[in-house]
Design a protein around this motif. Structure first.
Motif, mmCIF file in Angstrom:
data_model
loop_
_atom_site.group_PDB
_atom_site.id
_atom_site.type_symbol
_atom_site.label_atom_id
_atom_site.label_comp_id
_atom_site.label_asym_id
_atom_site.label_seq_id
_atom_site.Cartn_x
_atom_site.Cartn_y
_atom_site.Cartn_z
ATOM 1 N N ALA A 249 -8.728 4.608 17.527
ATOM 2 C CA ALA A 249 -7.817 4.064 16.518
ATOM 3 C C ALA A 249 -8.062 2.572 16.343
ATOM 4 C CB ALA A 249 -6.360 4.313 16.920
ATOM 5 N N PRO A 250 -8.052 2.074 15.101
ATOM 6 C CA PRO A 250 -8.202 0.638 14.868
ATOM 7 C C PRO A 250 -6.847 -0.068 14.872
ATOM 8 C CG PRO A 250 -8.303 1.797 12.788
ATOM 9 C CD PRO A 250 -8.056 2.843 13.854
ATOM 10 N N ILE A 251 -6.861 -1.321 15.312
ATOM 11 C CA ILE A 251 -5.673 -2.184 15.221
ATOM 12 C C ILE A 251 -6.080 -3.394 14.403
ATOM 13 C CG2 ILE A 251 -4.039 -3.614 16.495
ATOM 14 C CD1 ILE A 251 -4.055 -1.661 18.710
ATOM 15 N N THR A 252 -5.680 -3.394 13.145
ATOM 16 C CA THR A 252 -6.037 -4.463 12.216
ATOM 17 C C THR A 252 -4.789 -4.947 11.499
ATOM 18 O OG1 THR A 252 -6.518 -2.872 10.460
ATOM 19 C CG2 THR A 252 -8.347 -3.530 11.876
ATOM 20 N N GLY A 253 -4.886 -6.147 10.948
ATOM 21 C CA GLY A 253 -3.739 -6.753 10.302
ATOM 22 C C GLY A 253 -3.512 -6.249 8.899
ATOM 23 N N PRO A 254 -2.355 -6.597 8.320
ATOM 24 C CA PRO A 254 -2.061 -6.219 6.935
ATOM 25 C C PRO A 254 -2.716 -7.189 5.963
ATOM 26 C CG PRO A 254 -0.238 -7.456 7.847
ATOM 27 C CD PRO A 254 -1.245 -7.334 8.949
ATOM 28 N N ALA A 255 -2.536 -6.949 4.687
ATOM 29 C CA ALA A 255 -3.012 -7.872 3.651
ATOM 30 C C ALA A 255 -2.020 -9.027 3.583
ATOM 31 C CB ALA A 255 -3.102 -7.151 2.310
ATOM 32 N N PRO A 261 0.594 -16.006 7.491
ATOM 33 C CA PRO A 261 0.212 -14.640 7.894
ATOM 34 C C PRO A 261 1.255 -13.940 8.742
ATOM 35 C CG PRO A 261 -1.048 -16.282 9.121
ATOM 36 C CD PRO A 261 -0.299 -17.023 8.060
ATOM 37 N N LEU A 262 2.007 -14.694 9.538
ATOM 38 C CA LEU A 262 2.982 -14.061 10.427
ATOM 39 C C LEU A 262 4.105 -13.376 9.660
ATOM 40 C CD1 LEU A 262 3.237 -16.698 13.298
ATOM 41 C CD2 LEU A 262 2.396 -14.358 13.491
ATOM 42 N N ALA A 263 4.359 -13.815 8.439
ATOM 43 C CA ALA A 263 5.430 -13.198 7.661
ATOM 44 C C ALA A 263 5.162 -11.720 7.415
ATOM 45 C CB ALA A 263 5.590 -13.935 6.327
ATOM 46 N N GLU A 264 3.895 -11.346 7.275
ATOM 47 C CA GLU A 264 3.540 -9.945 7.064
ATOM 48 C C GLU A 264 3.282 -9.212 8.365
ATOM 49 O OE1 GLU A 264 3.541 -8.460 4.164
ATOM 50 O OE2 GLU A 264 3.997 -10.258 3.002
ATOM 51 N N ILE A 265 2.878 -9.937 9.398
ATOM 52 C CA ILE A 265 2.465 -9.291 10.642
ATOM 53 C C ILE A 265 3.646 -8.992 11.557
ATOM 54 C CG2 ILE A 265 1.129 -9.642 12.766
ATOM 55 C CD1 ILE A 265 -0.907 -11.179 11.113
ATOM 56 N N ALA A 298 -9.965 -0.090 18.738
ATOM 57 C CA ALA A 298 -10.862 -1.103 18.180
ATOM 58 C C ALA A 298 -9.965 -2.172 17.570
ATOM 59 C CB ALA A 298 -11.788 -0.502 17.132
ATOM 60 N N ILE A 299 -9.982 -3.379 18.135
ATOM 61 C CA ILE A 299 -8.992 -4.410 17.801
ATOM 62 C C ILE A 299 -9.661 -5.578 17.094
ATOM 63 C CG2 ILE A 299 -7.281 -6.006 18.749
ATOM 64 C CD1 ILE A 299 -6.770 -4.111 20.988
ATOM 65 N N ASP A 300 -8.980 -6.091 16.084
ATOM 66 C CA ASP A 300 -9.391 -7.311 15.405
ATOM 67 C C ASP A 300 -8.909 -8.502 16.235
ATOM 68 O OD1 ASP A 300 -9.810 -9.492 13.780
ATOM 69 O OD2 ASP A 300 -8.392 -8.871 12.223
ATOM 70 N N ASP A 338 -11.494 -8.386 10.233
ATOM 71 C CA ASP A 338 -11.887 -7.059 9.756
ATOM 72 C C ASP A 338 -12.466 -7.105 8.348
ATOM 73 O OD1 ASP A 338 -12.181 -4.290 9.843
ATOM 74 O OD2 ASP A 338 -10.176 -3.925 9.019
ATOM 75 N N PRO A 339 -13.608 -7.798 8.150
ATOM 76 C CA PRO A 339 -14.174 -7.917 6.801
ATOM 77 C C PRO A 339 -14.751 -6.602 6.301
ATOM 78 C CG PRO A 339 -15.672 -8.862 8.410
ATOM 79 C CD PRO A 339 -14.415 -8.498 9.163
ATOM 80 N N ASP A 340 -14.839 -6.494 4.978
ATOM 81 C CA ASP A 340 -15.395 -5.316 4.316
ATOM 82 C C ASP A 340 -16.918 -5.379 4.427
ATOM 83 O OD1 ASP A 340 -16.088 -3.211 2.744
ATOM 84 O OD2 ASP A 340 -15.033 -3.882 0.946
#
Length: 758
Positions: A249-255, A261-265, A298-300, A338-340
């Protein structure tokens, strides 16, 4: 009254021409109508043949031709979801939102055995604006065993309740009470497995269809799922062969907004949030399966670095859980933010640029813990990565990559491990089993109505795989999507059912990586296949150029963090997988807004460190060019000032290394020598000590006048000499003039007598 103009007669030349023109136009119109009629007839014939052939081949779906274990057509079924696990019957019969909806809630037990009673719980919802009555729910089960994964996919995506071979056996039916608008009710169907007549039948999944029936309109909705039959009583081993499964399982942040950034995380870090639930899932998987590292992560690292700046209690708890989890299971390291990877691949970047985009500085001076495992590339979920994406992973320095959409074996199901080789290098590839992963995602998702359908699909898929060979079972990978959010109790129940099936075992992902790569023929991956969700290549290149400049600035700063703080997030955010997924779903803050912010950040970086000089004239053979180095960063920087003449008439004697304090403009003198006079163009750059260009002052136009002081002195001395010589000559010439009086020619004075003057 005006007379109408007379047409020329047919015998007149003009009349003949007009008649021929009219005939030609009529003939063309008739031909045009004939072509149109023929075209529509051919189209109708082709559609008729297509539907006929579809029906013909659907009759042979039970035949075990070349079996493919992946692809979008094997999507997990759902009662009302057109794109995931649902029965397509919902899309066909309940497309209108005002019709009642049917959902499978649970099947207990999920596996039918001799002497057992099965309870099927269903939910009927009235989504219309009027009361509904006269409804009933019934279940039918087919007798024919499904032996291929393609047959499972065909049934799950079936548009009709058409059973293979023979009609399904009606096992139970129950009425539904009257439902008011917006109301829903649960209905439970009970049936004895012994009434199915399967006691002597082999183990395997059967087609099961549950329909919602109206007295007047007939079937208005249905769910296609699977009845799993095992002739061995519960507690006894159904098979000695088990299918090994690894969970990743991946652990990645939101958009997120790079400015905050913390407001969404932070809302995602609580136990019920996405990031909190995935961390909990590691302990849940260990408890349910008995394998401590059954679920790997898999962590960012950038996400963890951002969370480490928060003083929120949930953030502190989450970080503690990350540290504890790292001691329990394998943690693979994703590229920061986590780039595309596909967008980078299709922008045709150099390997150095790909490395720059996948190795940006981490915020808060965070360092990846030593007990985290290898770096791992993970392209977009459920998307087939092309060869260009594989090569980009190699350019980024990755050893492992997840193939989210699978690289299917030509026949049967193969172990989820492959080796990709190209001129760029080699790459170990973990291959996701797409049908199994989609089913498991539905079965363990709290927000899905497809939990029960997903679990039955998981059991059916793994059971067919276990029967594929008598000697060994392939090791499968379930690579979960980035938005996976499993409630602990749902995940635990799903894993318990899988373990109790008797044909599934769980193993760490690292065991799959260390296993032998199977020698199987797989479906070829596309060479270069871009998707509409990717950022355009020109924007990718613009952002990557800024990231490269940022990395260089980090080298020259005494305190790199103060120079790069928040800048790396601003430039890499538009390239993240999260913004690829979300794109423009939030009208208040879109990916285009993030992109503009990233480009503006690049422009600000370019303005924060500059070098400039006014036009100068070099008079002497040796001298210095005055420059101004401006540093607007909150840290002192050390740079090398480099002048590069574009003409051989000027030689630069030194490249001074200077340290410029923060928010300061420092004058710098660069020594040069002139070989000849003329106008010389000189490029001005600031370099890091490693030789990377960090700022450019463009090209200076310099006026060089080599040796003007010597020439001036010579001219002055020559002038004096000429004047002195001219004076001497003039004096000499005057001395020789014939008008000059000599002693010999001078007259005597005339004496005049008279009284003395007195």
């Amino acid at each position: 009254m005006a007379r109408s103009p007379e047409l020329p007669s047919s015998s007149h030349p003009a009349g003949r021409r007009l008649r021929n023109t009219l005939l030609t136009e009529r003939r063309l119109r008739r031909q045009h109508r004939a072509w149109v009629v023929g075209l529509f007839s051919a189209l109708a014939l082709m559609l008729t043949l297509a539907f006929s052939m579809t029906g013909f081949f659907r009759g042979f779906r039970w035949f075990p031709f070349f079996e493919a274990d992946g692809g979008p057509r094997l999507a997990v079924t759902s009662a009302r979801s057109a794109g995931s696990a649902g029965s397509a019957g919902s899309a066909a019969r309940a497309a209108a939102v005002d019709e009642p909806q049917l959902t499978l809630v649970s099947m207990n037990p999920p596996i039918g055995r001799p002497g057992s009673e099965v309870a099927v719980t269903l939910r009927v919802a009235n989504t219309s604006g009027a009361p509904v009555s006269g409804l009933s729910v019934s279940a039918r089960i087919g007798r024919q065993r499904l032996v291929t994964r393609s047959a499972l996919g065909d049934w799950a995506s079936d548009q009709e309740e058409g059973f293979s071979g023979q009609d399904g056996v009606l096992v139970a039916t129950e009425p539904v009470e009257e439902l008011l608008p917006g109301e829903s009710a649960e209905v439970v169907l009970h049936f004895e497995t012994d009434t199915l007549g399967l006691s002597n039948s082999a183990i395997g999944p059967r087609e099961m269809s549950i329909s919602l029936h109206d007295i007047q309109d007939g079937d208005i909705d249905f769910v296609n799922t699977f009845f799993i039959w095992d002739p061995v009583p519960f507690g006894e081993e159904s098979s000695e062969l088990r299918v090994p499964i690894s969970l990743l399982a991946p652990i990645t942040g939101p958009a997120f907004d790079p400015n905050d950034p913390l407001a969404e995380i932070e809302p995602l870090l609580v136990p019920a949030g996405r990031l909190g639930s995935v961390i909990q899932a590691v302990n849940v998987a260990a408890s349910a399966t008995g394998v401590p590292d059954a679920l790997s992560l898999a962590i960012d690292p950038a996400l963890v670095a951002i969370v480490s700046q928060s003083d929120n209690p949930s953030a502190e708890t989450w970080l503690d859980n990350i540290n504890t989890t790292a001691e329990q299971t394998y943690i693979y390291v994703l590229p920061p933010y986590d780039p595309d990877l596909a967008a980078l691949a299709h922008a045709r970047l150099t390997p150095a640029q790909v490395q720059a985009a996948t190795n940006v500085p981490l915020p808060n001076q965070f360092e990846v813990p030593s007990n985290w495992s290898s770096r791992l590339a993970w392209p977009a979920d459920w998307v087939v990565p092309d060869a260009a994406t594989h090569n980009a992973a190699i350019d980024a320095g990755m050893d492992i990559m997840v193939n989210p959409a699978g690289s299917r074996a030509v026949w049967g199901t193969a172990t989820g491990l492959d080796l990709y080789a190209s001129t760029a290098g080699h790459l170990g590839v973990l291959i996701n089993d797409v049908p199994l992963a989609r089913a498991f995602t539905d079965a363990t998702s709290g927000a899905s109505d497809n939990q029960a359908v997903g679990l039955q699909r998981v059991l059916a898929e793994t059971l067919v795989v276990s029967e594929q060979s008598e000697t060994s079972a392939p090791h499968l990978l379930i690579a979960l999507p980035r938005d996976w959010q499993p409630p602990a109790h749902v995940l635990h129940a799903t894993l318990i059912s899988m373990v109790e099936s008797g044909w599934i075992s769980f193993q760490p992902t690292n065991d799959l990586l260390n296993s032998a790569v199977p020698n199987v023929n797989r479906v070829n991956i596309p060479v270069n296949l871009a998707h509409g969700q990717e950022l355009p290549p020109d924007k990718v290149r613009e952002l990557v150029s800024g990231i490269t400049a940022l990395n260089s600035l980090a080298q020259i700063a005494a305190y790199p963090y103060y120079v790069t703080a928040n800048a790396e997030a601003a430039m890499i955010a538009p390239l993240s997988q999260a913004w690829r997924i979300q794109n423009d779903k939030n009208p208040n803050f879109t990916r285009n807004d993030v992109l503009e912010h990233g480009i503006a950040t690049i422009a600000h970086l370019e303005e924060s460190l500059t070098v400039s000089a006014a036009g100068a004239t070099l008079i002497s053979a040796e001298g210095a060019i005055p420059l101004l180095v401006h540093n607007d960063f909150p840290s002192e920087v050390t740079v090398q000032v480099v002048l590069q003449p574009l003409d051989s008439r000027l030689i630069v004697d030194a490249q001074p290394l200077v340290t410029v304090p923060e928010h300061t403009t420092l004058p710098v003198q660069v020594p040069v020598r002139a070989i000849a006079s003329g106008d010389v163009e000189v490029s001005v750059q600031l370099l890091s000590e490693q030789g990377t260009v960090v700022a450019s002052g463009g090209v200076l136009q310099l006026r060089v006048r080599a040796g003007w002081e010597s020439v001036g002195t010579g001219f002055f001395s020559a002038g004096l000499g000429i004047l002195l010589t001219a004076g001497i000559i003039r004096t000499v010439r005057r001395g020789r003039s014939p008008r000059r009086t000599s002693a010999e020619t001078a007259p005597y004075p005339k004496i005049i007598d008279g009284p003395p003057v007195g």
